[in-house]
Design an enzyme around this catalytic site. Structure first.
Site, mmCIF file in Angstrom:
data_model
loop_
_atom_site.group_PDB
_atom_site.id
_atom_site.type_symbol
_atom_site.label_atom_id
_atom_site.label_comp_id
_atom_site.label_asym_id
_atom_site.label_seq_id
_atom_site.Cartn_x
_atom_site.Cartn_y
_atom_site.Cartn_z
ATOM 1 N N ASP A 29 0.833 -1.213 0.000
ATOM 2 C CA ASP A 29 0.000 0.000 0.000
ATOM 3 C C ASP A 29 0.862 1.256 0.000
ATOM 4 O OD1 ASP A 29 -2.208 -1.569 -0.002
ATOM 5 O OD2 ASP A 29 -2.790 -1.174 2.074
ATOM 6 N N THR A 30 1.978 1.218 0.717
ATOM 7 C CA THR A 30 2.893 2.365 0.745
ATOM 8 C C THR A 30 3.464 2.629 -0.646
ATOM 9 O OG1 THR A 30 3.504 1.921 3.047
ATOM 10 C CG2 THR A 30 5.004 3.294 1.760
ATOM 11 N N VAL A 31 3.843 1.567 -1.343
ATOM 12 C CA VAL A 31 4.377 1.708 -2.703
ATOM 13 C C VAL A 31 3.312 2.288 -3.626
ATOM 14 C CG1 VAL A 31 5.260 0.441 -4.706
ATOM 15 C CG2 VAL A 31 6.046 -0.144 -2.411
ATOM 16 N N ASP A 66 3.004 0.548 -10.137
ATOM 17 C CA ASP A 66 1.766 -0.194 -10.400
ATOM 18 C C ASP A 66 2.051 -1.685 -10.555
ATOM 19 O OD1 ASP A 66 -1.045 -0.270 -10.877
ATOM 20 O OD2 ASP A 66 -0.626 -0.599 -12.995
ATOM 21 N N GLY A 70 1.796 -4.860 -6.799
ATOM 22 C CA GLY A 70 1.130 -6.137 -7.015
ATOM 23 C C GLY A 70 2.075 -7.312 -6.856
ATOM 24 N N ARG A 74 1.762 -10.379 -4.058
ATOM 25 C CA ARG A 74 1.773 -11.807 -4.385
ATOM 26 C C ARG A 74 2.873 -12.540 -3.632
ATOM 27 N NH1 ARG A 74 0.391 -9.568 -9.355
ATOM 28 N NH2 ARG A 74 2.571 -9.447 -10.025
ATOM 29 N N SER A 80 -5.651 -8.864 -1.778
ATOM 30 C CA SER A 80 -6.916 -8.620 -1.089
ATOM 31 C C SER A 80 -7.808 -7.708 -1.909
ATOM 32 C CB SER A 80 -6.657 -7.979 0.279
ATOM 33 O OG SER A 80 -6.082 -6.691 0.112
ATOM 34 N N ASP A 91 -5.074 4.504 -9.692
ATOM 35 C CA ASP A 91 -4.785 4.527 -11.138
ATOM 36 C C ASP A 91 -5.574 5.641 -11.814
ATOM 37 O OD1 ASP A 91 -2.994 2.474 -11.076
ATOM 38 O OD2 ASP A 91 -4.376 0.947 -11.841
#
Length: 233
Positions: A29-31, A66, A70, A74, A80, A91
């Site tokens: 989430d930070t990224v 982006d 992800g 993974r 989630s 985005d």
């Protein structure tokens, strides 16, 4: 095509970097948040000043987040609904900032109301194209069409053209016209994609309603048969 091949390639390339961030205790989430902030800053600081080359360099560095977030999710096994929602929402923010930067340039220093209007159309149509798929899926339809120009294509066409157009300030003649051409391509492509998705949703909706109408008599006959057997007993 870009989603299928380019994303797979860069995912493999960025996997070690994603693993490094995980070891440093950075969350996906930070990224996501930092990547969006970098894209917004690059677009809304550099583009309105006509600094398309440096703006594109900054945006490109952050737009890879982006893929990184992800990949991290993974590797951590933390995929989630919240992560997917946050990523998709931000985005839209990043896309809005990029085309908003073009709008501010052409409304100001670029002094071209036609291209300003084209940039506005690119911004709005891009958001609507994404909405049509999300809305179609939310009402239970597969929306089984990709379309001519999706988000990856919009970004690549616009950012590559903007980056090269920025070389005009380094003395490359005539290259500044790449960006207007790219914006027209994105505008037309987005319109075609929007039509493709609307037509697909209409067809899938009609097929779903026809299938539901066909099931109702069958269900009614099965219920009547069931009631008849119970009465015989």
């Amino acid at each position: 095509m870009l989603n299928k091949y380019a994303r797979a390639f860069f995912t493999r390339v960025l996997t070690p970097f994603a693993a490094f961030l995980i070891r440093r205790g950075v969350s996906p989430d930070t990224v996501t948040l930092l990547g969006t902030a970098g894209v917004v800053a690059g677009a809304l600081v550099f583009y309105p000043m006509g600094e398309f080359f440096w703006g594109t360099v900054v945006i490109t560095l952050f737009v890879f987040s982006d893929l990184v977030d992800g990949n991290m999710a993974r590797q951590l096994g933390r995929t989630s609904r919240w992560g997917a929602f946050l990523d998709s929402t931000l985005d839209r923010v990043a896309d809005g900032a990029i085309f908003g930067g073009f709008i501010l340039w052409y409304a100001g220093g670029g002094d071209d109301l036609v291209l300003c209007a084209v940039s506005i159309f690119c911004l709005v149509s891009g958001q609507v194209v994404s909405y049509t798929k999300a809305r179609g899926e939310s009402i239970g339809l597969p929306v089984a069409v990709n379309g001519l120009v999706e988000r990856a294509e919009r970004l690549v066409i616009s950012l590559v053209a903007a980056g090269f157009a920025g070389l005009h300030k380094f003395g490359v003649p005539g290259i500044q016209y790449l960006l207007p051409v790219a914006l027209w391509i994105v505008a037309v492509g987005s319109l075609v994609t929007l039509i493709q998705r609307v037509v697909t949703v209409r067809r899938e909706s009609a097929e779903a309603e026809a299938a539901a109408a066909q099931e109702q008599p069958q269900n009614a006959s099965q219920e009547n048969a069931s009631h008849g057997s119970e009465a015989a007993k």
